[in-house]
Design an enzyme around this catalytic site. Structure first.
Site, PDB file in Angstrom:
ATOM      1  N   ASP A  66       0.768  -1.339   0.150  1.00 33.62           N
ATOM      2  CA  ASP A  66      -0.013   0.094  -0.049  1.00 33.62           C
ATOM      3  C   ASP A  66       0.825   1.204  -0.021  1.00 33.62           C
ATOM      4  O   ASP A  66       1.945   1.246   0.367  1.00 33.62           O
ATOM      5  CB  ASP A  66      -0.851   0.289   1.205  1.00 33.62           C
ATOM      6  N   HIS A 212       3.477  -2.073   3.730  1.00 31.06           N
ATOM      7  CA  HIS A 212       3.399  -0.706   3.079  1.00 31.06           C
ATOM      8  C   HIS A 212       4.882  -0.322   2.388  1.00 31.06           C
ATOM      9  O   HIS A 212       5.848  -0.746   2.627  1.00 31.06           O
ATOM     10  CB  HIS A 212       3.162   0.582   4.177  1.00 31.06           C
TER      11      HIS A 212
END
Ligand SMILES: [Zn+2]
Length: 256
Positions: A66, A212
């Protein structure tokens, strides 16, 4: 959903009229506490599901990354290539517009690109009204498809937080709402070993794994996660249902 909420409120007003307003006030409070709790719990299914796992008999997981693209994209791609892993990158539209070459590199390396909204208003997205969510998704679809020539088919809400309209609006764009089954909360400054231990507890066949990029320790987290998966005998895959990506028809993507 709007009709359902209106019906619930109308029912509570009728209940108040019949049995007294304290009952109506109590019911209204309970409804809104329930709605708020579901909004703040990413795995709540009341507003529709977010895919967390795929049926899978083998020891395979799906890796998702992400918040890119970011300055570490090249390093992230090199790590994935070294481990021969294909992943799904949930990209933020504004960042993609600033780093289109990174987005093209991601796609050229065989990874999938998903919609992670245009501005990634992670603290407030859950409170956005329908028109504003629609704008976030539309702008991000335009940004990503203009760069890649492919229309994203996957969506992840910022921080995974959804309100009653989120899934409905995602469906308008043909987007599958995607959650996760395993994560280590690497988006905050957790110690690396704690991140790995937490993520490992969520692993199961077909699990969607969330990490992430764009944070100081992100490449190191990814490197250790890839090493851990390999050491524990997990392979990575991309579900057939997510392939192939929808191609843009001409310069202007259809359905946007
Ligand atoms: Zn995010």
């Amino acid at each position: 959903m709007t009709l359902l909420l209106a019906s619930v409120h109308a029912g509570l007003l009728l209940a108040g009229w019949h049995w007294g307003w304290p009952w109506a006030a109590g019911g209204l409070t309970a409804v809104w506490i329930g709605l708020t709790a579901c909004t703040l719990y990413p795995h709540c299914r009341l507003f529709g599901s977010a895919t967390r796992c795929f049926p899978c008999a083998s020891r395979s997981v799906i890796l998702t990354i992400d918040d890119g693209p970011s300055a570490d994209t090249e390093e992230v791609l090199a790590l994935l290539a070294a481990h021969e892993v294909r992943a799904v990158f949930f990209l933020i539209g504004e960042r993609a517009a600033q780093r289109p070459e990174d987005v093209r590199r991601i796609v050229a390396a065989g990874h999938l690109v998903g919609n992670h909204t245009q501005t990634h208003a992670c603290y407030w997205y859950w409170s956005f009204p329908p028109w504003r969510q629609r704008r976030e998704l539309r702008q991000c679809q335009h940004t990503l498809s203009a760069i890649t020539g492919q229309i994203p088919s996957l969506f992840r809400a910022p921080a995974g937080l959804r309100n009653p309209y989120c899934n409905i609006i995602a469906a308008e764009f043909g987007l599958t709402v995607t959650g996760w089954r395993a994560r280590g909360f690497d988006g905050v400054n957790n110690p690396l070993e704690k991140i790995l231990a937490t993520l490992r507890r969520g692993l199961c066949p077909g699990a969607i794994v969330l990490v992430h990029q764009g944070r100081p320790q992100a490449p190191e987290v990814l490197r250790r996660v890839l090493e851990m998966l390999a050491a524990d005998g997990w392979s990575t895959t991309l579900p057939d249902a997510w392939l192939p990506p929808r191609q843009c028809a001409g310069a202007q993507p259809s359905g946007l």
